[in-house]
Design an enzyme around this catalytic site. Structure first.
Site, PDB file in Angstrom:
ATOM      1  N   ASN A 284      -2.782 -32.235  15.960  1.00 13.96           N
ATOM      2  CA  ASN A 284      -1.532 -31.920  16.665  1.00 13.96           C
ATOM      3  C   ASN A 284      -0.396 -32.556  15.865  1.00 13.96           C
ATOM      4  OD1 ASN A 284      -0.157 -30.700  18.954  1.00 13.96           O
ATOM      5  ND2 ASN A 284       0.317 -32.778  19.608  1.00 13.96           N
ATOM      6  N   LYS A 285       0.812 -32.365  16.339  1.00  6.90           N
ATOM      7  CA  LYS A 285       2.000 -32.837  15.625  1.00  6.90           C
ATOM      8  C   LYS A 285       1.862 -34.280  15.168  1.00  6.90           C
ATOM      9  CE  LYS A 285       4.881 -31.074  14.633  1.00  6.90           C
ATOM     10  NZ  LYS A 285       4.902 -30.509  13.252  1.00  6.90           N
TER      11      LYS A 285
ATOM     12  N   GLN B 138      11.197 -31.848  17.554  1.00  2.00           N
ATOM     13  CA  GLN B 138      10.820 -30.835  18.547  1.00  2.00           C
ATOM     14  C   GLN B 138      10.888 -31.394  19.971  1.00  2.00           C
ATOM     15  OE1 GLN B 138       9.243 -31.334  15.656  1.00  2.00           O
ATOM     16  NE2 GLN B 138       8.279 -29.481  14.878  1.00  2.00           N
TER      17      GLN B 138
ATOM     18  N   ARG C  19       7.571 -21.469  16.526  1.00  2.10           N
ATOM     19  CA  ARG C  19       6.595 -22.503  16.178  1.00  2.10           C
ATOM     20  C   ARG C  19       5.823 -22.843  17.437  1.00  2.10           C
ATOM     21  NH1 ARG C  19       7.858 -25.305  19.859  1.00  2.10           N
ATOM     22  NH2 ARG C  19       6.463 -26.891  19.070  1.00  2.10           N
ATOM     23  N   GLY C  20       4.797 -23.699  17.243  1.00  2.00           N
ATOM     24  CA  GLY C  20       3.866 -23.955  18.341  1.00  2.00           C
ATOM     25  C   GLY C  20       2.682 -23.019  18.167  1.00  2.00           C
TER      26      GLY C  20
ATOM     27  N   ASP D 191      -3.089 -28.051  17.820  1.00  2.00           N
ATOM     28  CA  ASP D 191      -3.017 -26.960  16.833  1.00  2.00           C
ATOM     29  C   ASP D 191      -4.388 -26.488  16.378  1.00  2.00           C
ATOM     30  OD1 ASP D 191      -0.291 -28.510  16.545  1.00  2.00           O
ATOM     31  OD2 ASP D 191      -0.022 -26.446  15.849  1.00  2.00           O
TER      32      ASP D 191
ATOM     33  N   ARG E   2       1.475 -20.543   7.586  1.00  2.00           N
ATOM     34  CA  ARG E   2       1.249 -21.960   7.935  1.00  2.00           C
ATOM     35  C   ARG E   2      -0.260 -22.179   8.041  1.00  2.00           C
ATOM     36  NH1 ARG E   2       4.809 -24.558  12.597  1.00  2.00           N
ATOM     37  NH2 ARG E   2       4.320 -26.448  11.418  1.00  2.00           N
TER      38      ARG E   2
HETATM   39  O1  MRU Z   1       5.214 -27.824  13.694  1.00  2.00           O
HETATM   40  P1  MRU Z   1       5.156 -27.256  15.086  1.00  2.00           P
HETATM   41  O2  MRU Z   1       6.424 -27.451  15.842  1.00  2.00           O
HETATM   42  O3  MRU Z   1       4.668 -25.835  15.108  1.00  2.00           O
HETATM   43  O4  MRU Z   1       4.043 -28.147  15.828  1.00  2.00           O
HETATM   44  C1  MRU Z   1       3.704 -27.809  17.148  1.00  2.00           C
HETATM   45  C2  MRU Z   1       2.737 -28.728  17.772  1.00  2.00           C
HETATM   46  O5  MRU Z   1       2.220 -29.635  17.167  1.00  2.00           O
HETATM   47  C3  MRU Z   1       2.366 -28.427  19.195  1.00  2.00           C
HETATM   48  O6  MRU Z   1       2.078 -29.608  19.892  1.00  2.00           O
HETATM   49  C4  MRU Z   1       1.122 -27.525  19.211  1.00  2.00           C
HETATM   50  O7  MRU Z   1       1.326 -26.411  18.414  1.00  2.00           O
HETATM   51  C5  MRU Z   1       0.760 -27.088  20.582  1.00  2.00           C
HETATM   52  S1  MRU Z   1       1.875 -25.880  21.195  1.00  2.00           S
HETATM   53  C6  MRU Z   1       1.340 -25.324  22.695  1.00  2.00           C
END
Ligand code: MRU
Length: 354
Positions: free
Chosen positions: A255-256, A204, A53-54, A245, A96
């Site tokens: 973002n998250k 996370q 993820r990320g 993201d 996703r």
């Molecule tokens: O749901 P996730 O864990 O994939 O979400 C990740 C994030 O929101 C990160 O902050 C984002 O992808 C940047 S990663 C360099």
């Protein structure tokens, strides 16, 4: 080197007929184990289940996933190979919806076709696709280091820095984005103290960012998401830094989930919010953040998220995985080409645009 000695967030083993190994992020921090992907379905599943993820890491996994998905047609004719390439990229694109790096990487894999004219066989085309996935991976490493250098210049010595989710070496190929800034500042001798939001519902921050910071010996304190206002008010935070993201043409940033709340808090306490992201996280086709698709995830991530039923199963649940922070709350976007500040449409176009 990966985020930690001998460990890589993801690694390809062998030639184009080889396979992909992913560090299983759902098992961290208590178990450090890899998951082996030998077909495109297992890559799709690993992305969907957040084993990888990320935003940048999802793109890398998908690029290698394309190579896996084409192994069965390596000896087929060009038409069959092309049909399968289209099917595999469409399939992976459905894993996703929010991180644009996924679609960016898949488009780049599809474009390999244009450079392939000399290859004359599906096997050669397949080899070229693995070369492209490896090139994307290698470029991502360099990008993370450049983001780190540009961002570290913005942090004062002895700063308290709050981060959310995980934008470290686990979320990209090596150094990460937001955490690259912290790692680089530390390498430069700056003494930082990091506050890590645990990042409900899937933790996370607690599971992954805390783990990375401990591995690197960076002083850090874990807090529940709801404590951010209090640590800001106590004067412990001089900057907030997150990854992204997807960033729209006007700078609105997905973002998250929880990032938007932090942005509002940072503004209320006069603390700068920095967003660190590679240029391939920008989606200039979207005028504003209103067009960014927000992934909705299963209710059980909240009601059973800590491995135990913590709410009545009959309760209604809303579980958006991301939110959008308006550009006006962001002090600078930190890219591998340099910082964008103030965050305006014109400044973004100048640095990131075609
Ligand atoms: O749901 P996730 O864990 O994939 O979400 C990740 C994030 O929101 C990160 O902050 C984002 O992808 C940047 S990663 C360099």
């Amino acid at each position: 080197m990966g985020p930690f000695p001998q460990l890589e967030t993801l690694r390809w083993v062998g030639d184009a007929c080889g396979h992909l190994m992913l560090l299983d992020q759902t098992r961290l921090p208590t178990e450090v184990v890899e998951v082996e992907c030998r077909d495109v379905e297992s890559v799709w599943q690993a992305i969907r289940a957040l084993q990888i993820r990320g935003a940048p890491a999802i793109g890398l996994a998908a690029a290698y996933g394309v190579c896996l998905g084409l192994q069965s047609v390596r000896e087929a004719d060009e038409a069959a190979f092309r049909t399968r390439l289209e099917a595999v990229t469409r399939y992976l694109a459905g894993s996703r919806p929010t991180a644009v790096n996924l679609f960016w990487a898949l488009e780049r894999m599809q474009r390999v076709e244009q450079d392939w004219r000399d290859a004359r066989s599906s096997a050669a085309w397949h080899d070229a696709l693995l070369d492209e996935a490896r090139a994307i991976h290698q470029q991502d490493r360099a990008t993370c280091h450049a983001i780190g250098r540009h961002g570290a210049a913005l942090l004062p010595d002895q700063a308290g820095v709050l981060t959310h989710c995980n934008a470290g070496g686990l979320a990209a190929s090596e150094y990460g984005t937001a955490l690259a800034v912290l790692f680089t500042a530390q390498d430069q001798g700056k003494r930082l103290h990091v506050f890590v939001d645990e990042t409900r519902p899937l933790l996370q921050g607690a599971r992954l960012t805390a783990w990375e910071l401990v591995q690197r010996g960076i002083p850090a304190t874990l807090i529940c998401d709801s404590m951010a206002a209090q640590v800001m008010r106590e004067g412990r935070v001089q900057a907030v830094i997150t990854g992204a993201d997807r960033i729209a043409a006007n700078g609105d940033t997905a973002n998250k989930i929880g990032t938007y709340s932090l942005a509002v808090l940072a503004r209320a306490h006069n603390i700068p919010l920095y967003v660190a992201a590679p240029c391939n996280t920008f989606d200039l086709s979207l005028d504003s953040g209103a067009g960014i698709p927000i992934e909705q995830r299963a209710p059980e991530e909240i009601t059973l998220g800590l491995g135990k039923q913590i709410a009545p199963s009959e309760i209604g649940v809303y579980n958006p995985a991301f939110d959008v922070t308006p550009a006006a709350y962001i002090s600078a976007l930190i890219t591998e080409r340099g910082p964008i500040a103030p965050v305006t449409r014109e400044n973004i176009r100048r640095l990131v645009g075609p």
